[in-house]
Design an enzyme around this catalytic site. Structure first.
Site, PDB file in Angstrom:
ATOM      1  N   HIS A 183       0.802  -1.219   0.000  1.00 21.03           N
ATOM      2  CA  HIS A 183       0.000   0.000   0.000  1.00 21.03           C
ATOM      3  C   HIS A 183       0.839   1.275   0.000  1.00 21.03           C
ATOM      4  O   HIS A 183       0.446   2.285  -0.580  1.00 21.03           O
ATOM      5  CB  HIS A 183      -0.951  -0.004   1.195  1.00 21.03           C
ATOM      6  CG  HIS A 183      -2.119  -0.908   1.001  1.00 21.03           C
ATOM      7  ND1 HIS A 183      -2.623  -1.720   1.992  1.00 21.03           N
ATOM      8  CD2 HIS A 183      -2.874  -1.157  -0.089  1.00 21.03           C
ATOM      9  CE1 HIS A 183      -3.645  -2.397   1.519  1.00 21.03           C
ATOM     10  NE2 HIS A 183      -3.815  -2.085   0.265  1.00 21.03           N
ATOM     11  N   CYS A 481      -2.963  -2.308 -19.800  1.00 22.67           N
ATOM     12  CA  CYS A 481      -3.515  -1.605 -18.644  1.00 22.67           C
ATOM     13  C   CYS A 481      -2.767  -1.933 -17.364  1.00 22.67           C
ATOM     14  O   CYS A 481      -3.106  -1.442 -16.299  1.00 22.67           O
ATOM     15  CB  CYS A 481      -5.002  -1.908 -18.472  1.00 22.67           C
ATOM     16  SG  CYS A 481      -5.388  -3.643 -18.233  1.00 22.67           S
TER      17      CYS A 481
END
Length: 563
Positions: A183, A481
């Site tokens: 994160h 992507c």
């Protein structure tokens, strides 16, 4: 001295070090002097206060930061943790020790599961630190404040701390631990903050030291010379000038168009992406509506959220990936909790074909949102393995009036069968994170094999070449992507391999547009040819950098990994 780690983004910064306070020490394993009920109540009250504080902080931010903070608040409220703490206090543990042992036990369980869940173990550790700080009546380790800009150095940075970084003061981030896909790395990339993580020597970086952080090269330079600082400033000025220039559509030097699209995770991300010049959306991850829920969201709820995101892109393409559940994103109402190897199990389109009503509801909601907006909705299926799956998905999409349906190519079988898949799909999009993971048999979030998790590897590039050739044969769009598209040099290679749309985190737009503008299609093909015949990822990078320099094309140096 020059230290290395994993770079996040392509930015450069220099300044003085300011260190994050060290984590709180482990609570002593000693018997509580108070009774068990009192210790348990102390722990539960601290958990409640911590959860409320995290929820309040989540309300002040958007994007990935909001998701992470809300997830941490849910961790604090998990009844399983409360049960574990109760057992520990009944065994005579202090509240502090009971919290520490319970959170540690849960963290070890997540680590054993691997993937995304293993990365959430860091989030548990942060929540544990905050609860223990409350119990001790001391401040939790927080980002230090300063009147002047600084480079933040830490063992690791908790999501709650990354989310609230003051970008007018924090110039860059260096951590001793972590990974680019944890994160901390994800939030740094979203903020466009230069970062180098997993720098083993980070503990030697002391307050007041002047350092240069080069995220593109994954380097931290101590005692930089005046010339090195001047180079860093020149790079900062160059990027600032590019950001100030008018936004133009992506194209090569010869006018060949290459769409520059955004990766978004929820409606709030769409507004920022549009403001930063996205030509559309190349990956709209819809998992935000499904994660941390015991039941699938209603068609009405999905319609409202999809409409909010699509409204920011009138007349533009928005590629929506239907629910990608399983592996590191288990859902109680959809996936099995006890799969022995979920990364190779029932995930993506496989599980949606078995629980088809959930897919049908999502397609209906997307059709409703398309009708309510002026966006051009493209839908795609995750983890397609063969043409049977792509054909089934395309027929379902058509049934709901969604006339542009595609497939994500993330596993080698789909790359090898790209010709067949494009016969039954309107487009394909390459998910480089998973394609790299499965091609090189290296868990994308496992630090011990991080060196293998590199989309520059010639094996990965050759698979993408095969996909690009299939797209050219069928005259259908091939996009990327995965965040490999955010690497300016790799973007040139991808275009040379047949990719015609690149989707990335918005902070990368400027660098990628500028890099593409410096080469023709013929040059991009020549450079890609050099890369696919290298013997390693590092060899491919080196060949491309040398080739660009020979042609007088200078781009930002290549990041070691993608985020």
């Amino acid at each position: 001295m020059k230290y290395t780690g994993f770079g996040v983004g392509t930015g450069v910064a220099f300044g003085e070090v300011l260190r994050m306070p060290d984590p709180l020490p482990e609570p002593a394993d000693e018997r509580a002097t108070g009774d068990a009920a009192t210790e348990y109540e102390r722990a539960i009250e601290a958990l409640r206060e911590t959860g409320e504080a995290l929820t309040a902080r989540a309300a002040t931010v958007d994007g990935a930061a909001k998701n992470v903070l809300e997830s941490q608040a849910m961790m604090a409220a998990d009844p399983s943790l409360a049960d574990s703490i109760k057992s520990a206090t009944e065994a005579g543990k202090t509240a502090e020790r009971a919290v520490f042992e319970s959170f540690s036990s849960f963290a070890e369980m997540l680590k054993s599961l691997g993937g995304y869940l293993a990365e959430r173990a860091t989030d548990l550790g942060d929540v544990s630190q905050r609860v223990i700080a409350l119990l001790r009546g001391v401040p939790a380790p927080e980002v230090p404040s300063s009147d002047t800009p600084f480079i933040l150095v830490a063992h690791d940075l908790a999501p709650a701390d990354t989310a609230k970084l003051d970008l007018s003061k924090v110039l860059a981030l260096v951590t001793r631990d972590g990974s680019p896909k944890a994160h901390t790395g994800i939030l740094a990339a979203e903020k466009g903050l230069p970062a180098v993580v997993a720098v083993k020597e980070a503990d030697s970086l002391l307050d007041g030291m002047t350092i240069v952080v080069d995220a593109a090269k994954g380097q931290v330079i101590t005692e930089p010379s005046a010339e090195r600082i001047a180079e860093a400033q020149a790079e900062i000025d160059r990027v600032a000038a590019m950001k100030a220039a008018p936004v133009e559509p992506g194209e090569l030097a010869d006018g060949t168009p290459v769409q520059i699209l955004a990766n978004i995770g929820k409606p709030a991300d769409a507004e920022r992406a549009a403001a930063l010049g996205a030509e559309g959306v190349g990956l709209f991850r819809t998992e935000f509506l499904f994660l941390d829920s015991d039941t699938a969201p209603t068609v009405e709820k999905q319609t409202a959220d999809y409409t909010a995101a699509l409204a920011h892109f009138p007349g533009k393409k928005v590629v929506v990936r239907v629910l990608d559940a399983g592996a590191d994103k288990p859902l109680a109402f959809l996936t099995e909790a006890d799969e022995p190897n979920p990364a190779l199990g029932l995930r993506g389109i496989r599980v949606l074909m078995k629980k088809e009503q959930i897919l049908r509801d999502q397609l209906q909601a997307l059709a409703n949102a398309q009708a309510a907006t002026e966006a051009k909705v493209w839908v795609m299926a995750p983890m397609v393995s063969d043409a049977h799956e792509s054909e089934h998905f395309t027929s379902l999409a058509r049934e709901y009036g969604l006339m542009t349906a595609g497939s994500m190519i993330e596993v080698p079988s789909a790359a090898l069968l790209a010709e067949q898949i494009l016969e039954t799909s309107d487009f394909v999009s390459v998910g480089t994170n998973d394609l790299t993971q499965y091609t090189l048999a290296a868990d994308r979030l496992l630090g011990s094999v991080a060196a293998f998790q590199d989309p520059w590897h010639p094996a990965v590039l050759r698979l993408i070449e095969r996909i690009g050739d299939a797209g050219e044969h069928h005259q259908k769009n091939v996009g990327v992507c995965g965040e490999a598209a955010a690497d300016p040099n790799l973007a040139i290679v991808l275009v040379g391999l047949g990719v015609r749309s690149l989707s990335m985190a918005p902070p990368a737009f400027v660098e990628v547009r500028a890099a593409l503008k410096r080469v023709t299609l013929e040059q991009a093909k020549e450079i890609a040819h050099l890369a696919i015949f290298a013997k390693s990822a590092e060899g491919a990078k080196g060949r491309v950098v040398d080739a660009l320099a020979t042609r007088g094309v200078i781009t930002t140096a290549v990041p070691v990994v993608e985020v």
